[in-house]
Design an enzyme around this catalytic site. Structure first.
Site, mmCIF file in Angstrom:
data_model
loop_
_atom_site.group_PDB
_atom_site.id
_atom_site.type_symbol
_atom_site.label_atom_id
_atom_site.label_comp_id
_atom_site.label_asym_id
_atom_site.label_seq_id
_atom_site.Cartn_x
_atom_site.Cartn_y
_atom_site.Cartn_z
ATOM 1 N N ASN A 9 11.330 1.160 -14.644
ATOM 2 C CA ASN A 9 12.009 -0.136 -14.607
ATOM 3 C C ASN A 9 12.896 -0.218 -15.851
ATOM 4 O O ASN A 9 12.394 -0.421 -16.953
ATOM 5 C CB ASN A 9 10.949 -1.255 -14.597
ATOM 6 C CG ASN A 9 11.570 -2.636 -14.692
ATOM 7 O OD1 ASN A 9 12.787 -2.793 -14.623
ATOM 8 N ND2 ASN A 9 10.722 -3.646 -14.857
ATOM 9 N N LYS A 11 14.883 -2.430 -16.709
ATOM 10 C CA LYS A 11 15.120 -3.810 -17.174
ATOM 11 C C LYS A 11 16.615 -3.980 -17.476
ATOM 12 O O LYS A 11 17.437 -3.354 -16.823
ATOM 13 C CB LYS A 11 14.209 -4.141 -18.359
ATOM 14 C CG LYS A 11 12.733 -3.838 -18.013
ATOM 15 C CD LYS A 11 11.736 -4.411 -18.958
ATOM 16 C CE LYS A 11 10.322 -4.065 -18.482
ATOM 17 N NZ LYS A 11 9.271 -4.609 -19.335
ATOM 18 N N HIS A 97 8.016 -9.494 -11.087
ATOM 19 C CA HIS A 97 7.772 -8.992 -12.441
ATOM 20 C C HIS A 97 7.456 -10.164 -13.372
ATOM 21 O O HIS A 97 8.023 -11.233 -13.234
ATOM 22 C CB HIS A 97 8.992 -8.218 -12.949
ATOM 23 C CG HIS A 97 8.673 -7.445 -14.175
ATOM 24 N ND1 HIS A 97 8.642 -8.037 -15.415
ATOM 25 C CD2 HIS A 97 8.318 -6.150 -14.356
ATOM 26 C CE1 HIS A 97 8.282 -7.119 -16.307
ATOM 27 N NE2 HIS A 97 8.088 -5.969 -15.694
ATOM 28 N N GLU A 99 8.369 -10.868 -16.231
ATOM 29 C CA GLU A 99 9.529 -11.448 -16.927
ATOM 30 C C GLU A 99 10.269 -12.419 -16.014
ATOM 31 O O GLU A 99 10.824 -13.408 -16.469
ATOM 32 C CB GLU A 99 10.435 -10.317 -17.439
ATOM 33 C CG GLU A 99 9.772 -9.599 -18.616
ATOM 34 C CD GLU A 99 10.066 -8.118 -18.730
ATOM 35 O OE1 GLU A 99 11.064 -7.642 -18.155
ATOM 36 O OE2 GLU A 99 9.270 -7.419 -19.395
ATOM 37 N N GLU A 169 0.330 -5.418 -13.577
ATOM 38 C CA GLU A 169 0.882 -5.348 -14.927
ATOM 39 C C GLU A 169 0.302 -6.480 -15.769
ATOM 40 O O GLU A 169 0.809 -7.604 -15.721
ATOM 41 C CB GLU A 169 2.409 -5.482 -14.886
ATOM 42 C CG GLU A 169 3.107 -4.377 -14.119
ATOM 43 C CD GLU A 169 4.545 -4.190 -14.598
ATOM 44 O OE1 GLU A 169 4.874 -3.060 -14.981
ATOM 45 O OE2 GLU A 169 5.319 -5.159 -14.602
ATOM 46 N N GLY A 175 5.347 -4.171 -23.002
ATOM 47 C CA GLY A 175 6.237 -4.103 -24.156
ATOM 48 C C GLY A 175 5.547 -4.399 -25.481
ATOM 49 O O GLY A 175 6.196 -4.590 -26.502
ATOM 50 N N SER A 215 2.984 -0.730 -21.286
ATOM 51 C CA SER A 215 2.902 0.240 -22.391
ATOM 52 C C SER A 215 2.335 1.584 -21.955
ATOM 53 O O SER A 215 1.584 2.232 -22.694
ATOM 54 C CB SER A 215 2.094 -0.339 -23.564
ATOM 55 O OG SER A 215 2.714 -1.514 -24.042
ATOM 56 N N GLY A 236 8.237 0.749 -18.229
ATOM 57 C CA GLY A 236 9.369 0.050 -18.836
ATOM 58 C C GLY A 236 10.013 0.900 -19.910
ATOM 59 O O GLY A 236 10.776 1.831 -19.621
#
Ligand code: 13P
Length: 252
Positions: A9, A11, A97, A99, A169, A175, A215, A236
């Site tokens: 991903n 992003k 997701h 985010e 996730e 992250g 991560s 990510g």
């Protein structure tokens, strides 16, 4: 045997030129050295989709978007529909997701609508969910995950479930450098597979790919993927470095 998947991903990273160069180099690697058991997916920003579709057309690498509109078409300035994504040659779209859930207030009901539109457009959906740190600390993570699945995904009929990839996730691991331990990942993935089995039966649960994200990197991928219910990863930061991304694919 169910499918193993490693999806990158990206992003909101990389210019058009950088993204195409990166995709060319990843595609070339997997054309020369096929990924074996794993399906490799690049989930790029919208602007990269047509260019990357052209680059990966030999089929060693699949392509996905990171979001789609919650409406099919029409006067929705700035939005990109599932049908438009499909028309670029992409096969997948990430939905839900964390985010999107937290920065753009996307709730389970809206994500359910997006998932239905994605499938109706001929895309497969990588459906993401997971608890935040406070929920894990309060011990409510199983309840939260069940609600996200019940409301976001489990309205689908069983015939549609073979177009779904599940991605757990935990938000506290995204992250942050904090990774779920392989035991924590396995515990949750086993729980999720149990929920799929309860709702859709054993055949559906057995074939459902359940990816871990948060991560994930070359140093922890093999141990995470060695767990029986962890079928790969949604990556990510490490998906932006070719060597790291390849090492994670090879860990499968
Ligand atoms: P990181 O691998 O950067 O933690 O991100 C995970 C993720 O959000 C993948 O969708």
């Amino acid at each position: 045997m169910r499918k193993k998947i490693v999806a990158g991903n990206w992003k909101m990273n990389m210019s058009l030129e950088e993204g195409l160069r990166f995709a060319r180099s990843v595609d070339q690697y997997f054309r020369e050295k096929p990924a074996g058991k794993a399906e490799v997916i690049l989930c790029t920003p919208f602007i990269h989709l047509p260019g990357v579709a052209e680059i990966v057309k030999s089929g060693k690498v699949a392509l996905g978007a990171q979001n789609c509109a919650s409406e099919a078409s029409g006067a929705y300035t700035g939005e990109v529909s599932a049908f438009m994504i499909k028309s670029t040659g992409a096969q997948y779209v990430i939905i839900g997701h964390s985010e999107r859930r937290s920065y753009y207030n996307e709730n389970d009901k809206l994500l359910n609508k997006k998932t239905v539109l994605a499938l109706n457009s001929g895309l497969k959906a990588i459906f993401c969910f997971g608890e935040v740190k406070e929920e894990r600390e309060a011990g409510t993570h199983f309840i939260i995950v069940k609600r996200q699945l019940d409301e976001g995904l489990f309205t689908l009929p069983v015939e549609e479930m073979n177009k779904i990839v599940i991605a757990y996730e935990p938000v506290w691991a995204i992250g942050t450098g904090l990774t779920a331990t392989p035991e924590q990942a396995q515990e949750m993935h086993q729980y999720i597979r149990g929920l799929v089995k309860e709702k859709y039966g054993n055949d559906c649960a057995k074939q459902m790919p359940i990816l871990y994200g948060g991560s994930c990197k070359p140093s922890n991928a093999a141990e995470l993927f060695s767990k029986p219910d962890v079928d790969g990863g949604l990556i990510g930061g490490a998906s932006l470095k070719k060597e790291d991304f390849i090492a994670i694919v090879e860990a499968v």
